[in-house]
Design an enzyme around this catalytic site. Structure first.
Site, PDB file in Angstrom:
ATOM      1  N   ARG A  97       0.814  -1.232   0.000  1.00  0.00           N
ATOM      2  CA  ARG A  97       0.000   0.000   0.000  1.00  0.00           C
ATOM      3  C   ARG A  97       0.843   1.277   0.000  1.00  0.00           C
ATOM      4  O   ARG A  97       0.389   2.339   0.421  1.00  0.00           O
ATOM      5  CB  ARG A  97      -0.960   0.022   1.183  1.00  0.00           C
ATOM      6  CG  ARG A  97      -1.970  -1.105   1.151  1.00  0.00           C
ATOM      7  CD  ARG A  97      -3.214  -0.717   1.918  1.00  0.00           C
ATOM      8  NE  ARG A  97      -4.189  -1.769   1.856  1.00  0.00           N
ATOM      9  CZ  ARG A  97      -4.408  -2.633   2.846  1.00  0.00           C
ATOM     10  NH1 ARG A  97      -3.722  -2.549   3.965  1.00  0.00           N
ATOM     11  NH2 ARG A  97      -5.324  -3.559   2.724  1.00  0.00           N
ATOM     12  N   LYS A 119       3.437  11.603 -11.429  1.00  0.00           N
ATOM     13  CA  LYS A 119       2.551  10.712 -12.193  1.00  0.00           C
ATOM     14  C   LYS A 119       3.260   9.374 -12.368  1.00  0.00           C
ATOM     15  O   LYS A 119       4.374   9.326 -12.878  1.00  0.00           O
ATOM     16  CB  LYS A 119       2.231  11.312 -13.562  1.00  0.00           C
ATOM     17  CG  LYS A 119       1.176  12.391 -13.513  1.00  0.00           C
ATOM     18  CD  LYS A 119       0.754  12.790 -14.911  1.00  0.00           C
ATOM     19  CE  LYS A 119      -0.277  13.917 -14.851  1.00  0.00           C
ATOM     20  NZ  LYS A 119      -0.577  14.461 -16.174  1.00  0.00           N
ATOM     21  N   GLU A 161      10.078  18.758 -25.085  1.00  0.00           N
ATOM     22  CA  GLU A 161       9.406  18.988 -23.782  1.00  0.00           C
ATOM     23  C   GLU A 161      10.050  20.167 -23.040  1.00  0.00           C
ATOM     24  O   GLU A 161       9.371  20.895 -22.321  1.00  0.00           O
ATOM     25  CB  GLU A 161       9.463  17.724 -22.906  1.00  0.00           C
ATOM     26  CG  GLU A 161       8.636  16.553 -23.442  1.00  0.00           C
ATOM     27  CD  GLU A 161       7.129  16.663 -23.187  1.00  0.00           C
ATOM     28  OE1 GLU A 161       6.649  17.694 -22.685  1.00  0.00           O
ATOM     29  OE2 GLU A 161       6.421  15.680 -23.511  1.00  0.00           O
ATOM     30  N   LYS A 204       8.077  23.226 -13.897  1.00  0.00           N
ATOM     31  CA  LYS A 204       7.108  22.129 -13.787  1.00  0.00           C
ATOM     32  C   LYS A 204       6.746  21.904 -12.318  1.00  0.00           C
ATOM     33  O   LYS A 204       5.561  21.758 -11.976  1.00  0.00           O
ATOM     34  CB  LYS A 204       7.654  20.840 -14.407  1.00  0.00           C
ATOM     35  CG  LYS A 204       6.720  19.677 -14.101  1.00  0.00           C
ATOM     36  CD  LYS A 204       6.750  18.541 -15.035  1.00  0.00           C
ATOM     37  CE  LYS A 204       5.662  17.534 -14.615  1.00  0.00           C
ATOM     38  NZ  LYS A 204       5.609  16.350 -15.397  1.00  0.00           N
ATOM     39  N   GLU A 214      -4.059  17.571 -10.984  1.00  0.00           N
ATOM     40  CA  GLU A 214      -4.440  18.003 -12.333  1.00  0.00           C
ATOM     41  C   GLU A 214      -5.933  18.300 -12.463  1.00  0.00           C
ATOM     42  O   GLU A 214      -6.620  17.789 -13.338  1.00  0.00           O
ATOM     43  CB  GLU A 214      -4.021  16.947 -13.371  1.00  0.00           C
ATOM     44  CG  GLU A 214      -3.971  17.518 -14.778  1.00  0.00           C
ATOM     45  CD  GLU A 214      -3.387  16.570 -15.803  1.00  0.00           C
ATOM     46  OE1 GLU A 214      -2.905  15.493 -15.436  1.00  0.00           O
ATOM     47  OE2 GLU A 214      -3.411  16.944 -16.977  1.00  0.00           O
ATOM     48  N   ARG A 218      -2.504  22.490 -13.638  1.00  0.00           N
ATOM     49  CA  ARG A 218      -1.527  21.509 -14.126  1.00  0.00           C
ATOM     50  C   ARG A 218      -1.767  21.142 -15.587  1.00  0.00           C
ATOM     51  O   ARG A 218      -0.860  20.705 -16.281  1.00  0.00           O
ATOM     52  CB  ARG A 218      -1.536  20.260 -13.232  1.00  0.00           C
ATOM     53  CG  ARG A 218      -0.502  19.242 -13.672  1.00  0.00           C
ATOM     54  CD  ARG A 218      -0.275  18.127 -12.683  1.00  0.00           C
ATOM     55  NE  ARG A 218       0.776  17.252 -13.168  1.00  0.00           N
ATOM     56  CZ  ARG A 218       1.392  16.351 -12.441  1.00  0.00           C
ATOM     57  NH1 ARG A 218       1.076  16.193 -11.170  1.00  0.00           N
ATOM     58  NH2 ARG A 218       2.341  15.593 -12.957  1.00  0.00           N
ATOM     59  N   ASN A 222       0.070  20.130 -20.578  1.00  0.00           N
ATOM     60  CA  ASN A 222      -0.311  19.346 -21.759  1.00  0.00           C
ATOM     61  C   ASN A 222      -0.253  20.165 -23.042  1.00  0.00           C
ATOM     62  O   ASN A 222      -0.775  19.728 -24.074  1.00  0.00           O
ATOM     63  CB  ASN A 222      -1.705  18.749 -21.572  1.00  0.00           C
ATOM     64  CG  ASN A 222      -1.713  17.735 -20.452  1.00  0.00           C
ATOM     65  OD1 ASN A 222      -0.760  16.976 -20.302  1.00  0.00           O
ATOM     66  ND2 ASN A 222      -2.749  17.747 -19.647  1.00  0.00           N
ATOM     67  N   HIS A 225       0.035  18.506 -26.356  1.00  0.00           N
ATOM     68  CA  HIS A 225      -0.180  17.070 -26.157  1.00  0.00           C
ATOM     69  C   HIS A 225      -1.504  16.545 -26.696  1.00  0.00           C
ATOM     70  O   HIS A 225      -1.623  15.355 -26.948  1.00  0.00           O
ATOM     71  CB  HIS A 225      -0.039  16.707 -24.674  1.00  0.00           C
ATOM     72  CG  HIS A 225       1.394  16.634 -24.243  1.00  0.00           C
ATOM     73  ND1 HIS A 225       2.238  17.723 -24.283  1.00  0.00           N
ATOM     74  CD2 HIS A 225       2.144  15.606 -23.794  1.00  0.00           C
ATOM     75  CE1 HIS A 225       3.434  17.359 -23.861  1.00  0.00           C
ATOM     76  NE2 HIS A 225       3.407  16.083 -23.568  1.00  0.00           N
ATOM     77  N   HIS A 229      -0.966  13.287 -28.690  1.00  0.00           N
ATOM     78  CA  HIS A 229      -1.571  11.990 -28.350  1.00  0.00           C
ATOM     79  C   HIS A 229      -2.402  11.469 -29.523  1.00  0.00           C
ATOM     80  O   HIS A 229      -2.389  10.273 -29.820  1.00  0.00           O
ATOM     81  CB  HIS A 229      -2.440  12.106 -27.093  1.00  0.00           C
ATOM     82  CG  HIS A 229      -1.632  12.318 -25.847  1.00  0.00           C
ATOM     83  ND1 HIS A 229      -2.118  12.969 -24.739  1.00  0.00           N
ATOM     84  CD2 HIS A 229      -0.363  11.969 -25.538  1.00  0.00           C
ATOM     85  CE1 HIS A 229      -1.190  13.025 -23.813  1.00  0.00           C
ATOM     86  NE2 HIS A 229      -0.105  12.419 -24.272  1.00  0.00           N
ATOM     87  N   HIS A 246       7.499  10.322 -28.970  1.00  0.00           N
ATOM     88  CA  HIS A 246       6.576  11.181 -28.218  1.00  0.00           C
ATOM     89  C   HIS A 246       7.003  12.653 -28.318  1.00  0.00           C
ATOM     90  O   HIS A 246       6.187  13.530 -28.609  1.00  0.00           O
ATOM     91  CB  HIS A 246       6.512  10.733 -26.752  1.00  0.00           C
ATOM     92  CG  HIS A 246       5.665  11.649 -25.919  1.00  0.00           C
ATOM     93  ND1 HIS A 246       4.302  11.756 -26.090  1.00  0.00           N
ATOM     94  CD2 HIS A 246       5.992  12.537 -24.932  1.00  0.00           C
ATOM     95  CE1 HIS A 246       3.815  12.658 -25.244  1.00  0.00           C
ATOM     96  NE2 HIS A 246       4.827  13.146 -24.537  1.00  0.00           N
TER      97      HIS A 246
HETATM   98  N1  GLY Z   1       3.506  15.450 -18.266  1.00  0.00           N
HETATM   99  C1  GLY Z   1       2.476  16.282 -17.799  1.00  0.00           C
HETATM  100  C2  GLY Z   1       2.278  16.236 -16.332  1.00  0.00           C
HETATM  101  O1  GLY Z   1       3.119  15.684 -15.627  1.00  0.00           O
HETATM  102  O2  GLY Z   1       1.313  16.733 -15.831  1.00  0.00           O
END
Ligand code: GLY
Length: 326
Positions: A97, A119, A161, A204, A214, A218, A222, A225, A229, A246
């Protein structure tokens, strides 16, 4: 004698009773050097590609932790690019956990984006990042020397990026980065490159700090993106030979986002052209490899779409973005 570049990492690892290292096979030499900071630290090698970025691989890491006797005070250290940091972070979030994890991102893309912000996750049945958790790493240690083994194309993916981050939040850094990177690939220990990586990471982190989950701000990360995507989805479903990486798809997406910003009257005419020229000068593609209409379906299917609306990140000018549901 100059201090070892690994000294800050040695210090960061000190508080943890036991350390377990998950690494991308491509950076094995670095992983072994890093693991040697904690003699006896067990190592787990990953084949870090999208096909192996699955819940099964995350569970393999959990099984290995169990066999190694990792307890809840253990630290799982990821050494590699975004696939490695996502998978190791995900395993750390679900094992018992949740145990501590930290990242040593070894690609430019992971140093300025994927390795930061918490993330974690895996692909599910071919859909990218469909399972995962957002939880912050204990620390992120950027070792500039790790960029030395990165192939040029992967380096340029990271450049996309890096420039994206400056388009979002720092016009002066954008100018500096373009001036440096249009001259070609800098040495990994180039102080100017190091400064730009630190600046992008700080931008960032500041955005993540005010909206970790997000729900709002946040989303600006993107930028480019939505199209990227969609383009990646198109390439996959049409089995395109030599698909864009990417980062390359993000470069194309940035130009599309800038064009849309102009069309909607948000940005002054000429911005898209300017960004396109800069990205091209940095060795990145900027042209859509398929008709724009072909991407429409994928844009609608974007996992961040809400009902029939898609949240686009648009540019007012370099360093200034807005969110718009369209
Ligand atoms: N790569 C976008 C984020 O981490 O929110």
């Amino acid at each position: 004698m100059a201090p070892s570049p690994l000294s800050p990492l040695r210090k960061a690892l000190r508080p943890y009773r036991s350390v377990f290292v998950v690494y991308d096979r491509n950076v094995e030499a670095w992983a072994r050097q890093i693991a040697a900071l904690r003699p006896g630290a067990p190592l787990f090698a990953l084949t870090a590609d999208e096909a192996h970025k699955t819940p099964e691989t995350a569970l393999d890491i959990c099984r290995w932790l169990l066999v190694q006797g990792a307890d809840r005070k253990a630290l799982l250290l990821a050494v590699g690019g975004g696939i490695t940091t996502d998978l190791a972070g995900f395993a750390a979030c679900i094992y018992k956990r949740g145990i501590h994890y930290a990242n040593v991102p070894t690609t430019l893309l992971a140093q300025v984006d994927a390795g930061l912000g918490g993330k974690t996750g895996a692909n599910l049945d071919g859909y990218k990042n469909m399972v995962g958790v957002i939880r912050q790493p204990e620390f992120v240690c950027i070792l500039p020397g790790t960029l030395e083994t990165l192939p040029d194309r992967a380096f340029r993916s990271g450049v996309a990026e890096l420039l994206k981050t400056f388009l979002i939040g720092d016009a002066a850094a954008y100018e500096k980065a373009v001036a440096l990177l249009r001259k070609g690939r800098p040495a990994p220990d180039d102080p100017e490159l190091g400064g730009l990586i630190r600046r992008a990471a700080a931008i960032k982190q500041a955005i993540v700090d005010c909206d970790e989950q997000e729900r709002g701000r946040r989303r600006v990360l993107n930028l480019g993106h939505t199209y990227a995507h969609a383009l990646e989805w198109y390439q996959q479903t049409h089995r395109c030979a030599d698909p864009l990486t990417h980062g390359e798809a993000v470069a194309v997406g940035l130009v599309c986002a800038a064009r849309l910003s102009e069309r909607l009257g948000l940005a002054q005419e000429g911005l898209a052209r300017r960004i396109e020229d800069d990205l091209r000068a940095c060795g990145l593609p900027t042209a859509l490899p398929c008709p724009e209409e072909a991407l429409e379906e994928a844009v609608r299917k974007d996992k961040k779409a809400e009902g029939d609306q898609v949240c686009f990140v648009l540019l007012r000018s370099i360093g200034h973005v807005v969110l718009k549901k369209l």
